[in-house]
Design an enzyme around this catalytic site. Structure first.
Site, short mmCIF file in Angstrom:
data_model
loop_
_atom_site.label_atom_id
_atom_site.label_comp_id
_atom_site.label_asym_id
_atom_site.label_seq_id
_atom_site.Cartn_x
_atom_site.Cartn_y
_atom_site.Cartn_z
N GLY A 19 0.98 -1.10 0.08
CA GLY A 19 -0.30 0.03 -0.15
C GLY A 19 0.42 1.43 0.23
O GLY A 19 -0.31 2.20 -0.30
N ASN A 24 0.39 2.56 -6.67
CA ASN A 24 -0.68 2.69 -5.91
C ASN A 24 -0.90 4.60 -5.65
O ASN A 24 -1.51 4.97 -5.34
CB ASN A 24 0.09 3.28 -4.40
CG ASN A 24 -0.29 1.07 -4.00
OD1 ASN A 24 -1.11 0.74 -4.09
ND2 ASN A 24 0.91 0.93 -3.32
N ASP A 35 -7.08 -10.86 -7.34
CA ASP A 35 -7.86 -8.90 -7.50
C ASP A 35 -7.03 -8.78 -8.20
O ASP A 35 -7.08 -7.63 -9.07
CB ASP A 35 -7.04 -9.12 -6.20
CG ASP A 35 -5.39 -8.96 -5.99
OD1 ASP A 35 -5.18 -9.16 -7.39
OD2 ASP A 35 -4.80 -8.65 -5.20
N HIS A 86 -1.79 -8.52 -8.06
CA HIS A 86 -0.46 -8.84 -7.59
C HIS A 86 -0.30 -10.29 -7.99
O HIS A 86 -1.63 -10.76 -8.06
CB HIS A 86 -1.11 -8.82 -5.87
CG HIS A 86 -1.25 -7.52 -4.82
ND1 HIS A 86 -2.34 -7.33 -5.06
CD2 HIS A 86 -0.41 -6.61 -4.65
CE1 HIS A 86 -2.63 -6.21 -4.01
NE2 HIS A 86 -0.91 -5.88 -4.39
#
Length: 216
Positions: free
Chosen positions: A79, A108, A192, A195
């Site tokens: 993150g 990010n 997701d 990743h």
């Protein structure tokens, strides 16, 4: 025996030892093992993987395999943004005194829709800080999927090359080359779709390794 010749010979030996001594000492002094600092986000922090499956851990294993003495410090945080990396880097440089700094940040920023100019400023500041600390730098670039818009995507991808050129540091233009742009790209990603799975990380290392090896 000619005493003057003996004295002259002795004087030459002394002078030779004085001048050669420091050089020989420097040549024989053991070199400090290299330290590689990886400053990254979830792509380097083994998000969704078992420990040891990410490209950073695989790089440490590759160093051992190739008999290259170096310690890898993985300071990556899932993150993290370029702003976060910029704030964390000075303390990391002071603590670890790395020979090489790998900056893998920016994805990010894009996910949050942050201005590209901010990302570029942060990347440039991190590169400058690492260079000022005596580290060699590898900047790892990222590209965005088409749904982010062609203009924003191009500006974002180009900023890594612009920083690398301005600061004269090594660049890997696209970390996920051969993964995200593969014909069967989805098989390389977790559910997701962001990743990479464990099987993709050897490919990521293969993309980065030539540049890392050259810096060492």
């Amino acid at each position: 025996m000619n005493l003057s010749l003996v004295r002259r010979h002795f004087s030459l030996l002394v002078l030779t030892a004085l001048f050669a001594g420091p050089s020989l000492a420097q040549d024989s002094a053991p070199k400090r093992p290299a330290t590689i600092l990886v400053l990254g986000d979830s792509l380097s922090a083994e998000y969704g993987l078992q420990r040891g499956q990410g490209w950073v851990a695989l790089m440490q294993a590759r160093l051992v395999q190739e008999k290259m003495v170096a310690t890898v410090i993985n300071a990556s945080i899932s993150g993290d943004t370029t702003s976060g990396g910029r704030s964390r880097l000075p303390a990391l440089l002071a603590q670890h005194k790395p020979s090489v700094v790998i900056v893998e940040l920016g994805a990010n920023d894009a996910l949050r829709g942050l201005p590209v100019a901010m990302t570029q400023d942060n990347l440039q500041a991190m590169v400058q800080a690492a260079k000022a600390a005596g580290s060699r730098v590898l900047l790892v670039g990222m590209q965005l999927p088409p749904n982010y818009g062609q203009s924003y995507g191009k500006q974002f991808a180009d900023t890594f090359g612009q920083v690398a050129k301005a600061q004269q540091v090594a660049l890997v233009p696209f970390m996920l080359k051969g993964v995200a742009d593969a014909p069967d790209a989805m098989k390389w990603f977790q559910a997701d779709r962001i990743h990479p799975v464990a099987a993709a990380h050897p490919l990521i290392l293969n993309t980065l390794w030539p540049s890392v090896k050259k810096l060492l």
